[in-house]
Design a protein around this motif. Structure first.
Motif, PDB file in Angstrom:
ATOM      1  N   MET A 186      47.358  32.161  36.334  1.00 55.52           N
ATOM      2  CA  MET A 186      47.410  33.110  37.444  1.00 55.52           C
ATOM      3  C   MET A 186      47.256  34.552  36.959  1.00 55.52           C
ATOM      4  O   MET A 186      46.649  35.383  37.639  1.00 55.52           O
ATOM      5  N   VAL A 187      47.785  34.861  35.770  1.00 56.92           N
ATOM      6  CA  VAL A 187      47.640  36.212  35.219  1.00 56.92           C
ATOM      7  C   VAL A 187      46.173  36.506  34.924  1.00 56.92           C
ATOM      8  O   VAL A 187      45.644  37.570  35.278  1.00 56.92           O
ATOM      9  N   VAL A 188      45.501  35.560  34.275  1.00 54.03           N
ATOM     10  CA  VAL A 188      44.086  35.758  33.953  1.00 54.03           C
ATOM     11  C   VAL A 188      43.252  35.849  35.231  1.00 54.03           C
ATOM     12  O   VAL A 188      42.371  36.717  35.358  1.00 54.03           O
ATOM     13  N   ALA A 189      43.532  34.954  36.189  1.00 55.62           N
ATOM     14  CA  ALA A 189      42.776  34.958  37.442  1.00 55.62           C
ATOM     15  C   ALA A 189      42.995  36.256  38.210  1.00 55.62           C
ATOM     16  O   ALA A 189      42.038  36.860  38.725  1.00 55.62           O
ATOM     17  N   ALA A 190      44.247  36.701  38.297  1.00 55.86           N
ATOM     18  CA  ALA A 190      44.542  37.937  39.011  1.00 55.86           C
ATOM     19  C   ALA A 190      43.916  39.143  38.316  1.00 55.86           C
ATOM     20  O   ALA A 190      43.407  40.064  38.970  1.00 55.86           O
ATOM     21  N   ALA A 191      43.928  39.140  36.975  1.00 51.85           N
ATOM     22  CA  ALA A 191      43.334  40.247  36.229  1.00 51.85           C
ATOM     23  C   ALA A 191      41.837  40.351  36.498  1.00 51.85           C
ATOM     24  O   ALA A 191      41.301  41.457  36.660  1.00 51.85           O
ATOM     25  N   GLN A 192      41.174  39.209  36.558  1.00 46.40           N
ATOM     26  CA  GLN A 192      39.728  39.217  36.765  1.00 46.40           C
ATOM     27  C   GLN A 192      39.353  39.474  38.227  1.00 46.40           C
ATOM     28  O   GLN A 192      38.518  40.338  38.515  1.00 46.40           O
ATOM     29  N   ILE A 193      39.948  38.755  39.144  1.00 48.29           N
ATOM     30  CA  ILE A 193      39.526  38.816  40.548  1.00 48.29           C
ATOM     31  C   ILE A 193      40.195  39.963  41.300  1.00 48.29           C
ATOM     32  O   ILE A 193      39.527  40.753  41.977  1.00 48.29           O
ATOM     33  N   TYR A 194      41.513  40.087  41.180  1.00 48.88           N
ATOM     34  CA  TYR A 194      42.231  41.108  41.944  1.00 48.88           C
ATOM     35  C   TYR A 194      42.007  42.519  41.401  1.00 48.88           C
ATOM     36  O   TYR A 194      41.842  43.473  42.158  1.00 48.88           O
ATOM     37  N   HIS A 195      42.001  42.647  40.063  1.00 50.19           N
ATOM     38  CA  HIS A 195      41.984  43.975  39.461  1.00 50.19           C
ATOM     39  C   HIS A 195      40.685  44.322  38.750  1.00 50.19           C
ATOM     40  O   HIS A 195      40.535  45.447  38.270  1.00 50.19           O
ATOM     41  N   GLY A 196      39.772  43.373  38.651  1.00 51.06           N
ATOM     42  CA  GLY A 196      38.472  43.652  38.053  1.00 51.06           C
ATOM     43  C   GLY A 196      38.517  43.971  36.572  1.00 51.06           C
ATOM     44  O   GLY A 196      37.643  44.683  36.057  1.00 51.06           O
ATOM     45  N   LEU A 197      39.513  43.470  35.858  1.00 49.46           N
ATOM     46  CA  LEU A 197      39.621  43.723  34.428  1.00 49.46           C
ATOM     47  C   LEU A 197      38.642  42.850  33.646  1.00 49.46           C
ATOM     48  O   LEU A 197      38.271  41.760  34.095  1.00 49.46           O
TER      49      LEU A 197
END
Length: 329
Positions: free
Chosen positions: A76-87
């Protein structure tokens, strides 16, 4: 008679493994293909990596029950970083691994400083971080174009990240290579380094280790941090393979990783946590599940069969019937 028991104790599991492979190979022509071999190895790659973490925690006499929630949290951290925050991929991977280290440190600190028994401490960590993985995404799965709390998604999956789970090197899936490398590193770490030998000493005789001047608490925390790191790595491979952050996706990996680790006890009569045996245990479970699936055995019976295999492995490892080391007890 004792010699027969000794042979069964040391080589029984490997012999059973070989017989199962021969049976599936003979009965199912498609089982022995290179493509199916890759399917099996890919299916156990995440389990093997996570199980290596469990093995390290058991080396110091502990038991990390938080590995499943660590997988979920890192996903979930990796997914949120990529999709939610565009990291980018670097930040996403670093944050995912950091999440695993955080879980491991929390479990270790509860055990060492709060003096909570290992299983209870890691059980508490399991619930806390399983809940945190839901809070991070408001209890929703993370997929392409799926924003947070009504806001538009700021990013998308980086192809380089997805390659970790789906890419190949000389036609060999990278996830398989990563699992093999992780196994080799843990084998060498525990068997050939001073730190690894101290971890085993802490597990075998913590009192003697303390009298020898070893700060056992620090090494126990280190073991759980390594377990968390490996579990997070497994989560990264998993999210890269499916390209989606599903809630509680790591829950099933706890039982699978523990099964692989305990089956590994019976490999060559080790009767102790050992990374090579753990890798064989993960492969053993993967081969059985793959063969049963090809035989169209209902999925709801597979957990029973995996449990039965685990019980057989434990009997071989710990029962006085076969384990001649316990004959004197």
């Amino acid at each position: 008679m004792a010699d027969i028991r000794t042979v069964i104790y040391k080589y029984g599991l490997l012999a059973l493994f070989a017989l199962i492979i021969v049976f599936f190979f003979t009965a199912l022509p498609a089982f022995g293909t290179l493509q199916n071999l890759y399917v099996i190895l890919q299916s156990v790659a995440v389990t093997a990596i996570v199980a290596l973490g469990v093995t390290v925690s058991m080396t110091v006499g502990g038991f990390d029950l938080a590995v499943g929630s660590t997988v979920s949290l890192s996903v979930m951290v990796v997914a949120a970083a990529q999709i939610y925050h565009g990291l980018g991929i670097v930040w996403a991977v670093v944050l995912g691994l950091a999440a695993g280290l955080l879980v491991g440190f929390t479990s270790g600190a509860l055990i060492v400083y709060a003096r909570i028994p290992d299983m209870l401490a890691t059980l508490g960590s399991m619930f806390v971080y399983s809940g945190l993985s839901l809070i991070l995404t408001a209890g929703k799965s993370v997929s392409t174009g799926n924003g947070y709390n009504g806001q538009a998604a700021k990013g998308n999956w980086d192809p380089k990240l997805l390659w970790i789970g789906t890419g190949t090197v000389f036609s060999i899936p990278f996830s398989i290579i990563l699992a093999v490398v992780a196994t080799i590193v843990v084998v060498l770490f525990l068997g050939r380094t001073r730190t690894g030998r101290i971890l085993e000493a802490v597990g075998n005789n913590p009192r003697a280790a303390r009298l020898a001047g070893v700060r056992t608490g620090r090494y126990r925390i280190l073991a759980y941090m390594i377990s968390g790191l490996l579990s997070a790595l497994g989560g990264i491979v998993l999210v890269a393979r499916v390209g989606r952050g599903d809630i509680n996706v790591g829950s099933s990996y706890l039982l699978e990783a523990v099964a692989a680790t305990l089956i590994g006890y019976a490999v060559l009569g080790a009767n102790r946590p050992n990374p090579l045996g753990t890798a064989v245990g993960a492969l053993f479970v993967g081969v059985v599940v793959n063969g049963l699936t090809m035989f169209n055995v209902p999925y709801f019976t597979q957990d029973f069969i995996k449990g039965a295999l685990l019980v057989v492995a434990l009997i071989v490892s710990f029962s006085k019937i076969f384990n001649t080391r316990q004959q004197e007890d």
